[in-house]
Design a protein around this motif. Structure first.
Motif, PDB file in Angstrom:
ATOM      1  N   PRO A  54      40.087  44.021  44.211  1.00 12.93           N
ATOM      2  CA  PRO A  54      40.503  45.025  43.233  1.00 12.93           C
ATOM      3  C   PRO A  54      40.222  44.602  41.793  1.00 12.93           C
ATOM      4  CG  PRO A  54      42.428  44.011  44.289  1.00 12.93           C
ATOM      5  CD  PRO A  54      41.207  43.536  45.031  1.00 12.93           C
ATOM      6  N   GLN A  55      39.925  43.325  41.565  1.00  9.42           N
ATOM      7  CA  GLN A  55      39.549  42.902  40.211  1.00  9.42           C
ATOM      8  C   GLN A  55      38.129  43.345  39.850  1.00  9.42           C
ATOM      9  OE1 GLN A  55      40.649  38.509  39.859  1.00  9.42           O
ATOM     10  NE2 GLN A  55      41.367  39.484  37.989  1.00  9.42           N
ATOM     11  N   ILE A  68      38.815  35.517  50.147  1.00  5.81           N
ATOM     12  CA  ILE A  68      39.287  34.622  49.091  1.00  5.81           C
ATOM     13  C   ILE A  68      38.599  35.014  47.786  1.00  5.81           C
ATOM     14  CG2 ILE A  68      39.735  32.213  48.487  1.00  5.81           C
ATOM     15  CD1 ILE A  68      40.608  32.644  51.291  1.00  5.81           C
ATOM     16  N   ARG A  69      39.413  35.135  46.730  1.00  2.91           N
ATOM     17  CA  ARG A  69      38.895  35.542  45.420  1.00  2.91           C
ATOM     18  C   ARG A  69      39.159  34.442  44.394  1.00  2.91           C
ATOM     19  NH1 ARG A  69      42.511  39.074  47.974  1.00  2.91           N
ATOM     20  NH2 ARG A  69      41.424  40.868  48.853  1.00  2.91           N
ATOM     21  N   GLN A  70      38.445  34.496  43.303  1.00  3.98           N
ATOM     22  CA  GLN A  70      38.565  33.544  42.180  1.00  3.98           C
ATOM     23  C   GLN A  70      37.863  32.225  42.524  1.00  3.98           C
ATOM     24  OE1 GLN A  70      39.676  33.801  39.068  1.00  3.98           O
ATOM     25  NE2 GLN A  70      40.600  35.843  39.176  1.00  3.98           N
ATOM     26  N   ALA A  73      40.016  29.091  43.175  1.00  2.00           N
ATOM     27  CA  ALA A  73      40.784  29.208  44.421  1.00  2.00           C
ATOM     28  C   ALA A  73      39.861  29.055  45.629  1.00  2.00           C
ATOM     29  CB  ALA A  73      41.513  30.553  44.467  1.00  2.00           C
ATOM     30  N   TYR A  77      40.049  26.098  48.337  1.00  2.99           N
ATOM     31  CA  TYR A  77      40.129  26.505  49.753  1.00  2.99           C
ATOM     32  C   TYR A  77      39.102  25.736  50.588  1.00  2.99           C
ATOM     33  CZ  TYR A  77      39.679  29.482  53.914  1.00  2.99           C
ATOM     34  OH  TYR A  77      39.620  29.947  55.206  1.00  2.99           O
TER      35      TYR A  77
ATOM     36  N   ALA B  96      45.241  29.922  48.754  1.00  5.03           N
ATOM     37  CA  ALA B  96      44.155  30.544  47.989  1.00  5.03           C
ATOM     38  C   ALA B  96      44.610  31.882  47.406  1.00  5.03           C
ATOM     39  CB  ALA B  96      42.930  30.731  48.876  1.00  5.03           C
ATOM     40  N   ARG B  99      46.907  31.138  44.495  1.00  2.00           N
ATOM     41  CA  ARG B  99      46.106  30.645  43.358  1.00  2.00           C
ATOM     42  C   ARG B  99      45.280  31.765  42.734  1.00  2.00           C
ATOM     43  NH1 ARG B  99      44.597  25.559  46.720  1.00  2.00           N
ATOM     44  NH2 ARG B  99      45.895  23.911  45.796  1.00  2.00           N
ATOM     45  N   ALA B 100      44.777  32.682  43.557  1.00  2.00           N
ATOM     46  CA  ALA B 100      43.951  33.772  43.017  1.00  2.00           C
ATOM     47  C   ALA B 100      44.782  34.663  42.086  1.00  2.00           C
ATOM     48  CB  ALA B 100      43.336  34.598  44.145  1.00  2.00           C
ATOM     49  N   LEU B 103      45.169  32.729  38.896  1.00  2.38           N
ATOM     50  CA  LEU B 103      43.909  32.678  38.141  1.00  2.38           C
ATOM     51  C   LEU B 103      43.522  34.038  37.572  1.00  2.38           C
ATOM     52  CD1 LEU B 103      42.074  30.252  40.556  1.00  2.38           C
ATOM     53  CD2 LEU B 103      42.484  29.796  38.121  1.00  2.38           C
ATOM     54  N   ALA B 104      43.878  35.112  38.273  1.00  2.00           N
ATOM     55  CA  ALA B 104      43.594  36.450  37.737  1.00  2.00           C
ATOM     56  C   ALA B 104      44.351  36.642  36.415  1.00  2.00           C
ATOM     57  CB  ALA B 104      43.991  37.530  38.747  1.00  2.00           C
ATOM     58  N   ALA B 146      44.956  45.337  38.670  1.00  2.00           N
ATOM     59  CA  ALA B 146      44.281  44.591  39.744  1.00  2.00           C
ATOM     60  C   ALA B 146      45.284  43.704  40.485  1.00  2.00           C
ATOM     61  CB  ALA B 146      43.145  43.755  39.179  1.00  2.00           C
ATOM     62  N   ALA B 149      47.349  45.545  42.967  1.00  2.00           N
ATOM     63  CA  ALA B 149      46.590  45.772  44.199  1.00  2.00           C
ATOM     64  C   ALA B 149      46.448  44.487  45.015  1.00  2.00           C
ATOM     65  CB  ALA B 149      45.214  46.346  43.865  1.00  2.00           C
ATOM     66  N   LEU B 150      46.188  43.374  44.337  1.00  2.00           N
ATOM     67  CA  LEU B 150      46.039  42.080  45.033  1.00  2.00           C
ATOM     68  C   LEU B 150      47.300  41.729  45.818  1.00  2.00           C
ATOM     69  CD1 LEU B 150      44.443  39.474  42.551  1.00  2.00           C
ATOM     70  CD2 LEU B 150      43.522  40.229  44.756  1.00  2.00           C
ATOM     71  N   ASP B 153      47.554  42.823  49.335  1.00  2.00           N
ATOM     72  CA  ASP B 153      46.693  42.207  50.343  1.00  2.00           C
ATOM     73  C   ASP B 153      47.338  40.924  50.858  1.00  2.00           C
ATOM     74  OD1 ASP B 153      44.598  41.608  52.022  1.00  2.00           O
ATOM     75  OD2 ASP B 153      43.574  40.442  50.470  1.00  2.00           O
TER      76      ASP B 153
END
Lengths: 220, 220
Positions: A54-55, A68-70, A73, A77, B96, B99-100, B103-104, B146, B149-150, B153
């Motif tokens: 969603p980013q 996995i995002r970022q 991270a 991972y 992860a 952390r995401a 980090l976002a 965002a 929304a994250l 998940d």
């Protein structure tokens, strides 16, 4: 090593470049799925991609059903999930030092100069190209100068950011220097950074991760 | 728990606010050393402070002779070095995910709206106050949307960002929402964020970390 990893990326994105380096250092094979950031109004804004992130940003790593995002991270991972060379040292203080270098890039340089921010300066604030160039140069020079100083605060000054094995901090630093060169930043005030850059570029893990060596890079 | 920890910070800095929350969640006592970001041209630019952090940014954590920079690196250091409640889950995918979220915020919202960037827009690019307000609102709304929304998940949707214990992601989220309220961002589109914010604020660890409860905050 075979894996079920898929990397959603774009050849020129420095955040994706970091993850490619880490995957290569770990010796992990992966499937490369290009997301074109500019054509068709940017594929990262399409509903299919927003369902993944969603980013609307890359990289995204898929490991089976896991998304996995970022970039940081993702790399942590990989470190926690797979064998292969260590990307982070063992001692907590050294781990913090290496993460601080990565974060000084990921938080304090890169977000100010990425595509969406430069587009906003242009389209929404009406900043002229000369002003945008000054902006980019300012944050790059200021940021790299701080990192040159940070690198010296280490008992283990080696061929790479920390000691004699490339790792997490190098995976962040090399793409940022690559970017700085695109923007013609003068690197002569940063001898440590230049040395590390040269040492990394000759390694196959870094060579294969280069933007111009990606399948979606424009042919020369 | 007694410790030899010293935190260099500033009451209103949201990056420092994160670390105060983490220290409190871990049950760690620490010495608070204020660095005034505005008075005297900014104490973070003084040679004494630059010797601690060449980035001229807070927070900095000192643990005996060890100097740790960058809020996320500091919090990971606390997690790896001290007992007390876990700030990160155990499973690598969940780690992860947490952390995401952090980090976002740390990469994609906060750096665009912090003091030095707003000063640059004003002083160097001559952006008017209305343009700067639009800039701040834009990155805050886009970023928080965002994250809303994250958060969905996740198999473990709980009272906090991940499950039913506050942790790393909450330590990043609460200061960012506090900031968004300073800038009058409309939070009604973000029901998850509002719920987590309300759940966190009633906890002593978050209450004690609040900017207005710091010794260097202006007296009301």
């Amino acid at each position: 090593m075979k894996s079920g990893l898929t990397l959603f990326g774009y050849w020129r994105s420095s955040a994706v470049y970091r993850v490619r380096i880490a995957l290569n250092l770990k010796g992990l094979e992966y499937r490369n799925l290009p997301v074109h950031l500019i054509e068709n109004g940017g594929e990262q804004h399409k509903p299919e991609f927003r369902a993944l992130n969603p980013q609307e940003l890359i990289p995204v790593l898929q490991d089976g059903q896991r998304v996995i995002r970022q970039s940081l991270a993702i790399i942590e991972y990989l470190e926690e999930s797979f064998a292969g060379p260590r990307l982070l040292p063992v001692d907590p203080r050294d781990r913090a030092h290496v993460r601080a270098i990565a974060l000084a890039i990921a938080c304090d340089i890169h977000p100010l100069n990425n595509l969406r921010v430069l587009q906003y300066l242009d389209r929404d604030l009406g900043v002229e190209p000369a002003g945008r160039d000054r902006w980019v140069q300012h944050w790059l020079s200021k940021g790299l100068s701080a990192i040159e100083a940070l690198l010296s605060d280490d008992d283990v000054v080696g061929a790479y950011c920390h000691g004699d094995m490339p790792g997490l901090a190098d995976a962040f630093l090399i793409p940022q220097i690559y970017n700085a060169q695109r923007f013609s930043v003068d690197m002569t005030p940063f001898p440590q950074l230049q040395k590390i850059y040269a040492n990394c570029l000759v390694l196959p893990a870094f060579e294969r991760a280069k933007p111009e060596n990606q399948p979606d890079a424009p042919k020369p």
